[in-house]
Motif scaffolding. Sequence first.
Motif, PDB file in Angstrom:
ATOM      1  N   TYR A 103      -3.492   0.396  -3.763  1.00  0.00           N
ATOM      2  CA  TYR A 103      -2.904  -0.923  -3.453  1.00  0.00           C
ATOM      3  C   TYR A 103      -2.718  -1.331  -4.090  1.00  0.00           C
ATOM      4  CZ  TYR A 103      -4.407  -4.937  -1.254  1.00  0.00           C
ATOM      5  OH  TYR A 103      -4.588  -6.281  -0.893  1.00  0.00           O
ATOM      6  N   ALA A 104      -1.798  -3.035  -4.222  1.00  0.00           N
ATOM      7  CA  ALA A 104      -1.094  -3.746  -5.076  1.00  0.00           C
ATOM      8  C   ALA A 104      -1.103  -5.265  -4.281  1.00  0.00           C
ATOM      9  CB  ALA A 104       0.111  -3.387  -5.422  1.00  0.00           C
ATOM     10  N   MET A 105      -1.965  -6.485  -4.870  1.00  0.00           N
ATOM     11  CA  MET A 105      -1.955  -8.185  -4.362  1.00  0.00           C
ATOM     12  C   MET A 105      -1.547  -8.584  -5.337  1.00  0.00           C
ATOM     13  SD  MET A 105      -3.603 -10.806  -4.501  1.00  0.00           S
ATOM     14  CE  MET A 105      -5.214 -10.274  -4.900  1.00  0.00           C
ATOM     15  N   ILE A 106      -0.259  -9.564  -5.864  1.00  0.00           N
ATOM     16  CA  ILE A 106      -0.122 -10.502  -6.086  1.00  0.00           C
ATOM     17  C   ILE A 106      -0.178 -12.112  -6.023  1.00  0.00           C
ATOM     18  CG2 ILE A 106       1.781 -11.224  -7.970  1.00  0.00           C
ATOM     19  CD1 ILE A 106       2.714  -8.765  -8.364  1.00  0.00           C
ATOM     20  N   LYS A 107      -0.753 -12.952  -6.580  1.00  0.00           N
ATOM     21  CA  LYS A 107      -1.415 -14.209  -5.366  1.00  0.00           C
ATOM     22  C   LYS A 107      -0.988 -15.568  -6.499  1.00  0.00           C
ATOM     23  CE  LYS A 107      -5.210 -17.702  -4.818  1.00  0.00           C
ATOM     24  NZ  LYS A 107      -6.539 -17.282  -5.211  1.00  0.00           N
ATOM     25  N   PHE A 108       0.341 -15.768  -6.403  1.00  0.00           N
ATOM     26  CA  PHE A 108       1.368 -17.159  -7.153  1.00  0.00           C
ATOM     27  C   PHE A 108      -0.011 -18.522  -5.677  1.00  0.00           C
ATOM     28  CE2 PHE A 108       3.980 -14.305  -6.638  1.00  0.00           C
ATOM     29  CZ  PHE A 108       4.494 -13.914  -8.190  1.00  0.00           C
ATOM     30  N   ASN A 109      -0.245 -19.668  -6.636  1.00  0.00           N
ATOM     31  CA  ASN A 109      -1.334 -20.374  -6.814  1.00  0.00           C
ATOM     32  C   ASN A 109       0.214 -21.411  -6.259  1.00  0.00           C
ATOM     33  OD1 ASN A 109      -3.636 -19.088  -7.309  1.00  0.00           O
ATOM     34  ND2 ASN A 109      -3.572 -19.598  -9.204  1.00  0.00           N
ATOM     35  N   GLN A 146      -5.339  -6.905   4.447  1.00  0.00           N
ATOM     36  CA  GLN A 146      -6.552  -7.215   3.329  1.00  0.00           C
ATOM     37  C   GLN A 146      -7.192  -5.592   2.607  1.00  0.00           C
ATOM     38  OE1 GLN A 146      -7.137  -9.521   1.687  1.00  0.00           O
ATOM     39  NE2 GLN A 146      -8.723  -7.991   0.601  1.00  0.00           N
ATOM     40  N   ALA A 147      -7.902  -5.234   1.906  1.00  0.00           N
ATOM     41  CA  ALA A 147      -8.281  -3.856   1.778  1.00  0.00           C
ATOM     42  C   ALA A 147      -9.631  -4.566   0.678  1.00  0.00           C
ATOM     43  CB  ALA A 147      -7.929  -3.622   0.126  1.00  0.00           C
ATOM     44  N   VAL A 148     -10.796  -3.620   1.096  1.00  0.00           N
ATOM     45  CA  VAL A 148     -12.110  -3.682   0.659  1.00  0.00           C
ATOM     46  C   VAL A 148     -12.075  -3.104  -0.021  1.00  0.00           C
ATOM     47  CG1 VAL A 148     -14.164  -4.048   1.572  1.00  0.00           C
ATOM     48  CG2 VAL A 148     -12.159  -4.381   3.634  1.00  0.00           C
ATOM     49  N   TYR A 149     -12.624  -3.759  -1.834  1.00  0.00           N
ATOM     50  CA  TYR A 149     -13.179  -2.983  -2.634  1.00  0.00           C
ATOM     51  C   TYR A 149     -13.628  -4.142  -3.563  1.00  0.00           C
ATOM     52  CZ  TYR A 149      -8.940  -6.098  -4.631  1.00  0.00           C
ATOM     53  OH  TYR A 149      -8.113  -7.347  -5.386  1.00  0.00           O
ATOM     54  N   THR A 150     -14.891  -4.064  -4.645  1.00  0.00           N
ATOM     55  CA  THR A 150     -15.658  -4.983  -5.463  1.00  0.00           C
ATOM     56  C   THR A 150     -15.249  -5.562  -7.022  1.00  0.00           C
ATOM     57  OG1 THR A 150     -17.767  -5.727  -6.247  1.00  0.00           O
ATOM     58  CG2 THR A 150     -17.317  -3.560  -6.040  1.00  0.00           C
ATOM     59  N   LEU A 159       0.827  -1.453  -0.197  1.00  0.00           N
ATOM     60  CA  LEU A 159      -0.447  -0.152  -0.388  1.00  0.00           C
ATOM     61  C   LEU A 159       0.531   1.279   0.158  1.00  0.00           C
ATOM     62  CD1 LEU A 159      -2.886   0.900   0.218  1.00  0.00           C
ATOM     63  CD2 LEU A 159      -2.599   1.486   2.543  1.00  0.00           C
ATOM     64  N   ASN A 160       0.238   3.035  -0.879  1.00  0.00           N
ATOM     65  CA  ASN A 160       1.385   3.119  -1.259  1.00  0.00           C
ATOM     66  C   ASN A 160       1.436   4.145   0.589  1.00  0.00           C
ATOM     67  OD1 ASN A 160      -1.434   4.508  -1.541  1.00  0.00           O
ATOM     68  ND2 ASN A 160      -0.435   5.347  -3.126  1.00  0.00           N
ATOM     69  N   ALA A 161       2.227   4.827   0.640  1.00  0.00           N
ATOM     70  CA  ALA A 161       1.681   6.544   1.880  1.00  0.00           C
ATOM     71  C   ALA A 161       1.017   7.032   1.815  1.00  0.00           C
ATOM     72  CB  ALA A 161       3.481   7.474   1.735  1.00  0.00           C
ATOM     73  N   ALA A 162       0.347   7.442   0.788  1.00  0.00           N
ATOM     74  CA  ALA A 162      -1.541   8.326   0.400  1.00  0.00           C
ATOM     75  C   ALA A 162      -2.217   7.369   0.401  1.00  0.00           C
ATOM     76  CB  ALA A 162      -1.123   9.616  -0.551  1.00  0.00           C
ATOM     77  N   GLU A 163      -2.223   5.890   0.718  1.00  0.00           N
ATOM     78  CA  GLU A 163      -2.772   4.950   1.106  1.00  0.00           C
ATOM     79  C   GLU A 163      -4.223   5.398  -0.597  1.00  0.00           C
ATOM     80  OE1 GLU A 163      -5.129   5.086   4.711  1.00  0.00           O
ATOM     81  OE2 GLU A 163      -3.033   4.374   5.855  1.00  0.00           O
TER      82      GLU A 163
END
Length: 392
Positions: free
Chosen positions: A46-52, A134-138, A39-43
Amino acid sequence: MKCHVPGPNVKGRTIHALARFGDELYLESLPDSILLRTLNAAESAYAMIKFNKNFFSHFNYNFYSTEDNEGLKCKISMKSALNAFKSPTHMDKQVENLEIKLDPESSKLIFQLKCKHGIVKTYYVSILDCKAMQAVYTKDLVPNRIISSPRILSEALGNFQISDDQVTLEATNQSLILRNYVDANIDLTKIIRTQISLKPSEFDSYTIGDETTITFTLKEFRALLAFTEALNLPLQLHFETTGRPAVFIVHNGTTFEAHFVLATSKPDSATQASTQNSSRTDKKRKEVNNPVGSAKKKPHLDIDISKCLDEDSHLFNYIDIPEEMDLRPIKVTIDGNSGDKANDPEENMNFDIPGSPTSRIKIKSVFKRCFENTFDPRSIERIVLAENSDSD
């Protein structure tokens, strides 16, 4: 947690892409995958990378844990993680295997790279905290969805200035417009406005259920485009309206999936109008306070064209005239006392016309022979400098 990554999958682009978002890296191991978040400083990004699980040659998410459902949750410094992946373009050719594991005694995360020729590089990264983020988004119930090649968007952003901080995206059923965001306190006459229009046929999929305009940061947008373009995978864009986050998704369907979430702000249409009004007000104030300076402004276009351009831009309305140029009109004096003399222009009109420059006269005096119509070589007096030699 303990896992092994085969050499062809070790590229390091993931860590370098996440480093352009935030300064801290959150790592979490699940029974079927490993998640990397930042997450960047200004919030605002947001980035999430998932490796199976099938991304790894060996995977055990709770190797050092006593509980069955507990995996690794930790926060490390992004700068420390970058030290282990310094050259992402050559790592897949040099590294044969990457092992990631947790040292429970020293509370350090260990990256061990086994390279060719028996070289082993081990990096010990200190754990700052044991928690997850964890970030909340849809992304599933949004009305607007676009699937595009990252090269198209990268080429469009190539027309923007490096100093641009934010970009405005205007989505309609007819086109997708990208333009740089302008703050309301900036004079439009002192900046460069950039606008790119893309047709729906240029995208792989283009669905706009609710026409809207959103604005988000340009730095993180460039970072995720560079990451997606390096993988040569299509980019999915899911967004709603202003104030709701825009979600960018890239995945290959089997081994990994990446989500990039950017916060959106108000579009620049309202601020654009206020900026134009403020610039007009400032210009009027300058003309009132400095009438001499306003006299040096000369209309550059016709009145009808100026009215059309006045609604969009102030770049073409006026042009500054240098101080060295003298644009004073020719003085004309007409004496209308006598009817007879009024008909004589030589006596009743006095023109103050400056004298012609003498530079051309000097040029003619130097190159006089060049300006003559004909040239007779016999007019030149012949002087024998050396006589002809004998026939012998």
